[in-house]
Each structure stands twice: as structure tokens, then as C-alpha cells.
Design a protein around this motif. Structure first.
Motif, short mmCIF file in Angstrom:
data_model
loop_
_atom_site.label_atom_id
_atom_site.label_comp_id
_atom_site.label_asym_id
_atom_site.label_seq_id
_atom_site.Cartn_x
_atom_site.Cartn_y
_atom_site.Cartn_z
N PRO A 79 1.22 11.93 -0.20
CA PRO A 79 1.06 10.70 -0.96
C PRO A 79 1.87 9.55 -0.36
N ASN A 80 1.43 8.34 -0.63
CA ASN A 80 2.19 7.17 -0.22
C ASN A 80 3.17 6.78 -1.32
N VAL A 81 4.31 6.26 -0.89
CA VAL A 81 5.36 5.85 -1.83
C VAL A 81 5.53 4.34 -1.74
N THR A 82 5.55 3.69 -2.87
CA THR A 82 5.82 2.25 -2.91
C THR A 82 7.18 2.02 -3.56
N SER B 298 0.81 -1.22 0.00
CA SER B 298 0.00 0.00 0.00
C SER B 298 0.84 1.27 0.00
N GLY B 299 2.12 1.15 0.34
CA GLY B 299 3.01 2.31 0.33
C GLY B 299 3.16 2.94 1.70
N ILE B 300 4.19 3.75 1.86
CA ILE B 300 4.46 4.43 3.12
C ILE B 300 4.47 5.93 2.86
N PRO B 301 4.09 6.74 3.85
CA PRO B 301 4.01 8.20 3.65
C PRO B 301 5.34 8.80 3.22
N TRP B 302 5.28 9.70 2.25
CA TRP B 302 6.48 10.39 1.81
C TRP B 302 6.96 11.33 2.89
#
Length: 412
Positions: A239-242, A218-222
Motif C-alpha cells: 500500500p501507499n502511505v500519505t 498519491s502516497g509513497i510505498p510502505w
């Protein structure tokens, strides 16, 4: 005697230096130091003055190569030249920047690519701005000490830079670019370095695992390093970063194998033997070595796509990924382990093995240590008999204190 490979190798060191002269070529000789170091030289006379020309150190050049050079020197003298004086004038003119170029060109091919790149990076950044234009022979210990002190806030880096400079000066003296013994880095006292022993706890490992799973799903916060109107990435949203599986799997492999960063990033599929459970690394810090793969590492490699010759390809699949700095900084921040370096994953791998009682010899073998002393940093974790003894002593003392306490109450 005739100076040959066999005769030179057989010459022993003595109390004080001595010379041995060739019985075939007049003026061609060898100087043997008390330390055992052997140096070829050529002596001749010019205008009634005896001159001496250093040809090179035995081991760097062979007796036959030294003899060939000596013939050239003697021939030049016969035509009225003075090679020793010409070399002295050349020495006075050569700058350290030029000397370092000679070092990279002539000695660089004998170094590992990673070592050569590290020498070049460190000296170019920290030494050339200060001493690059100085005459190499005129550089003093004070000049190098200023460079050392300028890096006092990074003692490990400061010491490495001086060691690298010492290597350059030592090579230059051995190969005739500087007088023998000219090494201003030799007497510089190094900074005391604090040995770093950082291992992840079970809670930190769990947090790292969660961060890795988020990073690839799902990604982690920038996280923006700079803030304010001048920030390059002023966050209008969060945004989330994957990250690709190759990145997260590289981090997992560092932990599961105990390998060094470059060993994983430069790993090729042809060096992976999943059937027998080994990585056969052709060139590690300690040379060629085999790395035993545990089931966790095998599972990661089984699930990795073979879209390149490299296990961890870069943006260009024909090349390996350059580094993991940016994703690791991001992932470790989310895991709450900002002080953990990628190399600490190797320490963690070793610490778990040592604490499990497998012994330092086994741990050193798994890590590929060439010296048992290197593995000693994990000794405090591996002292299972010592821990049992400490527990036994503590229990006996606790029992004695308890019994004394009961006796005091009963007597009251």
C-alpha cells in the motif's frame, strides 16, 4: 573585613590560595583560589580538633546566605553536634542515583527543558545501570572510563555522556554533596569525533522535492524494516502511505529557514510575523532570536491552516508534534538519501548561502550562531576570492603547458 557582596566581588586572585575571615562572625570565612574561584566556609573546634565545613561557592550562594548557614553550623556546635562529621557520614551513604536525583531537583530548574531531558535520558540509559548503586564519593575515573569505552562505537554519544557526568559531579562538589575537586570525569580522554558535513546536491534536493510531493498526494510505498514470518507488518500488499501537509511542510521549513528541529516543531503561531517576515523564537539553543523568513517559507506558512496554537500540531492539537523520525526515514528512503539527517537540512540551507557569496557573517546571522567559530565549517564554500585566484592560477598554468606543447611541435 565584613564579607559582603561588594567586598567579596572585589577580592582579586593571587599566586596561591588565601583566606579572608569575617570580622563579625567568628569562624565564617572565604577561600580564594588562584583561579579566582571563591568558596564560603565555616571553621570550628570539636574536642580540640579543628573542623571545616564548606558552605558553597560564591555565585551559587550569596554572602548573606552563607552567613546564615554559618550561624546554623556554629549554633549546632554549641549544642554538642559535629556538622562536618555528619556530612562526611552522609557523603559516604549517598549513592550516585540519589545524587543524580538531587541534581535534577535542585539544578534542573536552571536548565533548559531540552537540556534537562537530554541529561536525564543519557545518564539514565548509559550510566545508572553501571554506577547508580555505587557510593558517589567512591566512584573512580576507571568506573566512568568503562562507561566511555562501552560506547566506543558511538564516539559522539560516549563523549556527551562523560560531559554530562562531569557536570553532575562538578555541581555536587560546588554544592557540598561531594568534596571540592571530586570530579572523576575530568581526566578522561575523549574519543576523536569526525566532523560531519553533509549537504544535499541539486539532484538530491530535486529527489527530496519529488518524494515530499508524493508523500502528501498519491502516497509513497510502505517500507517494512523487518521481513519474514516474525515481521510485525508482513506485507500482503504494497500500500501507499500519505502524510499530512503539516509533516511535509515541517520538513520544507527546516530546509527553507535553516532552523533546528525543535525550533520548528515547537513553533507557535503567535511567534510568526508574516507581515514583517520573521519568526520571533523566545527560546532557542542560543537564547531568544529572530529568524528571517524568505518568500518560500512565508508561502508555506500562509498556506498552513491555523487549527492549533502550534504551527506543526501533534495528534493532540494542544501539543506540538513530538518528532519526525518515522516519516523522515520513509521519505528520505524514497528520495535515495538514507544517510541524510534532518539536521543536515540546516547545513544545506547554510551551504547554499555560503556558496552564493553572502559571507560567513551573514550566514551565521541567519542561522543564529552565537560564535563566529561555529560558522567556520562553511568557510570552504564561501571562499569566492580564493576560488577566483585558484581559477586564475590554473588558467595561467594551463596556458603555459599549452604554449610549451606548441613550441615542442614547432621545433620538431
Amino acid at each position: 573585613m565584613k564579607l559582603s557582596k561588594r567586598s567579596v566581588a572585589a577580592l582579586p586572585p593571587r599566586s596561591g590560595r588565601y583566606f579572608v575571615w569575617d570580622d563579625e562572625l567568628s569562624g565564617f570565612g572565604l577561600r580564594v583560589e588562584e583561579s579566582g574561584r571563591k568558596t564560603f566556609l565555616c571553621r570550628y573546634r570539636k574536642n580540640g580538633v579543628r573542623r571545616q565545613y564548606t558552605l558553597g561557592r560564591y555565585g551559587n550562594i550569596t554572602p548573606d546566605e552563607a552567613r546564615t548557614e554559618a550561624k546554623k553550623i556554629i549554633g549546632a556546635v554549641a549544642f554538642g553536634q559535629d556538622p562536618s562529621n555528619a556530612r562526611n557520614l552522609e557523603r559516604c551513604a549517598i549513592s550516585f542515583s540519589d545524587l543524580f536525583d538531587f541534581y535534577l531537583r535542585e539544578h534542573g530548574p536552571k536548565l533548559k527543558e531540552s537540556s534537562k531531558a537530554e541529561y536525564q535520558r543519557a545518564i539514565t540509559k548509559h550510566a545508572l545501570p553501571a554506577i547508580g548503586q555505587l557510593q558517589a564519593e567512591a566512584i573512580t575515573r576507571q568506573d566512568l572510563n568503562k562507561i566511555h569505552l562501552s560506547l566506543a562505537d558511538r564516539p559522539h554519544r560516549a563523549n556527551r555522556v562523560i560531559s554530562y557526568l562531569g557536570g553532575v559531579f562538578s555541581w555536587a562538589a560546588s554544592n557540598g554533596y561531594l568534596p571540592e575537586g571530586n570530579n572523576p570525569a575530568r581526566s578522561i580522554k575523549r574519543f576523536r569525533e569526525q566532523s560531519r558535513q553533509r549537504y544535499l546536491t541539486e539532484e538530491e534536493l530535486s529527489a527530496l522535492g519529488n518524494a515530499l510531493r508524493l508523500a502528501e498526494t498519491s502516497g509513497i510505498p510502505w517500507i517494512t524494516a523487518a521481513t519474514g514470518t516474525s515481521a510485525k507488518h508482513t506485507p500482503k500488499s504494497n500500500p501507499n502511505v500519505t502524510y499530512p501537509n503539516s509533516v511535509t511542510n515541517a520538513i520544507r521549513l527546516l530546509l527553507f529557514t535553516g532552523c533546528r528541529l525543535r525550533e520548528i516543531l515547537n513553533l507557535r503561531w503567535k511567534e510568526v510575523d508574516l507581515q514583517r517576515g520573521f519568526l520571533f523564537l523566545p527560546d532557542s539553543k542560543t537564547g531568544q532570536k529572530a529568524v528571517v523568513l524568505n518568500e518560500a517559507a512565508i508561502s508555506i506558512l500562509h498556506g498552513s491552516p491555523r487549527e492549533s496554537d502550534y504551527v506543526i500540531p501533534g495528534d493532540n492539537p494542544d501539543h506540538p508534534r513530538h518528532d519526525l523520525k518515522r516519516p523522515w526515514k520513509h521519505i528520505r528512503a524514497v528520495a535515495g538519501i538514507e544517510d541524510v539527517r534532518l539536521h543536515d537540512l540546516r547545513h544545506t540551507h547554510a551551504s547554499v548561502g555560503a556558496a552564493a557569496g553572502f559571507g560567513l557573517q551573514i550566514v551565521g546571522k541567519l542561522l543564529g550562531h552565537s560564535s563566529p567559530q561555529t560558522t567556520q565549517r562553511y568557510a570552504h564554500l564561501a571562499d569566492t576570492p580564493v576560488r577566483r585566484a585558484s581559477n586564475a592560477i590554473g588558467s595561467a598554468l594551463e596556458l603555459a603547458l599549452t604554449e610549451n606543447k606548441k613550441d615542442d611541435f614547432s621545433s620538431g
